[in-house]
Scaffold this motif. Structure first.
Motif, PDB file in Angstrom:
ATOM      1  N   ALA A  70       1.031  -0.906   0.224  1.00  0.00           N
ATOM      2  CA  ALA A  70      -0.102   0.084  -0.466  1.00  0.00           C
ATOM      3  C   ALA A  70       0.583   1.217   0.146  1.00  0.00           C
ATOM      4  CB  ALA A  70      -1.182  -0.255   0.935  1.00  0.00           C
ATOM      5  N   ALA A  71       2.164   1.675   1.148  1.00  0.00           N
ATOM      6  CA  ALA A  71       3.155   2.166   0.583  1.00  0.00           C
ATOM      7  C   ALA A  71       3.945   2.504  -0.188  1.00  0.00           C
ATOM      8  CB  ALA A  71       4.102   2.303   1.773  1.00  0.00           C
ATOM      9  N   LEU A  72       3.898   1.240  -1.065  1.00  0.00           N
ATOM     10  CA  LEU A  72       4.698   1.845  -2.623  1.00  0.00           C
ATOM     11  C   LEU A  72       3.639   2.081  -3.620  1.00  0.00           C
ATOM     12  CD1 LEU A  72       6.967   0.695  -4.594  1.00  0.00           C
ATOM     13  CD2 LEU A  72       5.721  -1.601  -4.584  1.00  0.00           C
ATOM     14  N   LEU A  73       2.472   1.491  -3.165  1.00  0.00           N
ATOM     15  CA  LEU A  73       1.641   1.950  -4.140  1.00  0.00           C
ATOM     16  C   LEU A  73       0.838   4.258  -4.022  1.00  0.00           C
ATOM     17  CD1 LEU A  73      -1.008  -0.639  -4.493  1.00  0.00           C
ATOM     18  CD2 LEU A  73      -0.178   0.599  -6.128  1.00  0.00           C
ATOM     19  N   ALA A  74       1.596   3.754  -2.847  1.00  0.00           N
ATOM     20  CA  ALA A  74       0.786   5.553  -2.204  1.00  0.00           C
ATOM     21  C   ALA A  74       2.037   6.422  -2.779  1.00  0.00           C
ATOM     22  CB  ALA A  74       0.528   5.821  -0.851  1.00  0.00           C
ATOM     23  N   ALA A  75       3.482   5.570  -3.004  1.00  0.00           N
ATOM     24  CA  ALA A  75       4.003   6.234  -3.417  1.00  0.00           C
ATOM     25  C   ALA A  75       4.320   7.081  -5.247  1.00  0.00           C
ATOM     26  CB  ALA A  75       6.102   5.597  -3.645  1.00  0.00           C
ATOM     27  N   VAL A  76       3.404   6.014  -5.649  1.00  0.00           N
ATOM     28  CA  VAL A  76       3.530   5.680  -7.037  1.00  0.00           C
ATOM     29  C   VAL A  76       1.849   7.099  -7.117  1.00  0.00           C
ATOM     30  CG1 VAL A  76       1.826   4.489  -9.117  1.00  0.00           C
ATOM     31  CG2 VAL A  76       3.513   3.179  -7.586  1.00  0.00           C
ATOM     32  N   GLU A  77       1.662   7.330  -6.817  1.00  0.00           N
ATOM     33  CA  GLU A  77      -0.013   7.766  -6.624  1.00  0.00           C
ATOM     34  C   GLU A  77       1.166   9.308  -6.102  1.00  0.00           C
ATOM     35  OE1 GLU A  77      -3.679   9.904  -4.447  1.00  0.00           O
ATOM     36  OE2 GLU A  77      -3.039   7.876  -4.090  1.00  0.00           O
ATOM     37  N   SER A  78       2.009  10.066  -5.756  1.00  0.00           N
ATOM     38  CA  SER A  78       2.693  11.109  -5.183  1.00  0.00           C
ATOM     39  C   SER A  78       3.546  11.699  -6.508  1.00  0.00           C
ATOM     40  CB  SER A  78       3.612  10.703  -3.977  1.00  0.00           C
ATOM     41  OG  SER A  78       2.599  10.367  -3.114  1.00  0.00           O
ATOM     42  N   LEU A  79       4.367  10.091  -7.588  1.00  0.00           N
ATOM     43  CA  LEU A  79       4.644  10.453  -8.144  1.00  0.00           C
ATOM     44  C   LEU A  79       4.188  11.056  -9.414  1.00  0.00           C
ATOM     45  CD1 LEU A  79       7.901  10.275  -9.398  1.00  0.00           C
ATOM     46  CD2 LEU A  79       7.209   7.913 -10.343  1.00  0.00           C
ATOM     47  N   GLN A  80       2.815  10.424  -9.738  1.00  0.00           N
ATOM     48  CA  GLN A  80       2.258  11.060 -10.702  1.00  0.00           C
ATOM     49  C   GLN A  80       1.532  12.225 -10.396  1.00  0.00           C
ATOM     50  OE1 GLN A  80      -1.474   8.732 -11.039  1.00  0.00           O
ATOM     51  NE2 GLN A  80      -2.671  10.539 -12.691  1.00  0.00           N
ATOM     52  N   GLU A  81       1.459  13.002  -9.412  1.00  0.00           N
ATOM     53  CA  GLU A  81       0.855  14.168  -8.434  1.00  0.00           C
ATOM     54  C   GLU A  81       2.081  15.352  -8.619  1.00  0.00           C
ATOM     55  OE1 GLU A  81      -0.534  13.881  -4.650  1.00  0.00           O
ATOM     56  OE2 GLU A  81      -2.108  12.385  -5.013  1.00  0.00           O
TER      57      GLU A  81
END
Length: 143
Positions: free
Chosen positions: A27-38
């Protein structure tokens, strides 16, 4: 080196999201992915660089400074950046819990207005390292 290659790789990871809590490493990895996109969509070079590991390498020859310069150039060149991701997935390494991966096929557009002026399609693979409790992008490869 085209700016689009870096952008495509960053965005590929970013669009690999699914809704999850941050209680587990995936879940933390996916949150990092989201932050990257943003960071990419908001043209936030500082936020983007916060997600890139100090030992970052792209295609085994480009470094963190290259990533910073390329992102800044892309953000200055295009008012709008659009991303379309196909066949995307992310997972944790079953042997090394401090490593995660993301893959995607990405179409990346850049424009000064609403209509795209530039289009690129890439197959990207990203490797994330868990460092001090945060996922950082360490390796980036594209075709």
């Amino acid at each position: 080196m085209p700016v689009w290659k870096l952008a495509a790789a960053f965005v590929a990871v970013a669009v690999l999201l699914v809704g999850c809590g941050r209680d587990d490493p995936e879940a933390a990895l996916l949150a990092a992915v989201e932050s990257l996109q943003e960071s990419i969509e908001n043209k936030d070079t500082s936020g983007l660089m916060d997600l890139i590991h100090d030992e970052f390498s792209a295609n085994r020859e480009l470094d963190r400074d290259w990533a910073r310069r390329t992102a800044a150039l892309m953000f200055l060149s295009h008012r709008n950046v659009g991303v379309i991701a196909l066949n995307r997935r992310s997972w944790l390494d079953p042997t090394y819990p401090d490593k995660g991966y993301s893959e995607a096929q990405v179409a990346l557009t850049g424009a000064e207005g609403w209509l795209p002026q530039r289009l690129g399609h890439y197959d990207v693979r990203l490797e994330w390292w868990l460092t001090d409790g945060d996922w950082k992008l360490a390796r980036l490869d594209w075709e």
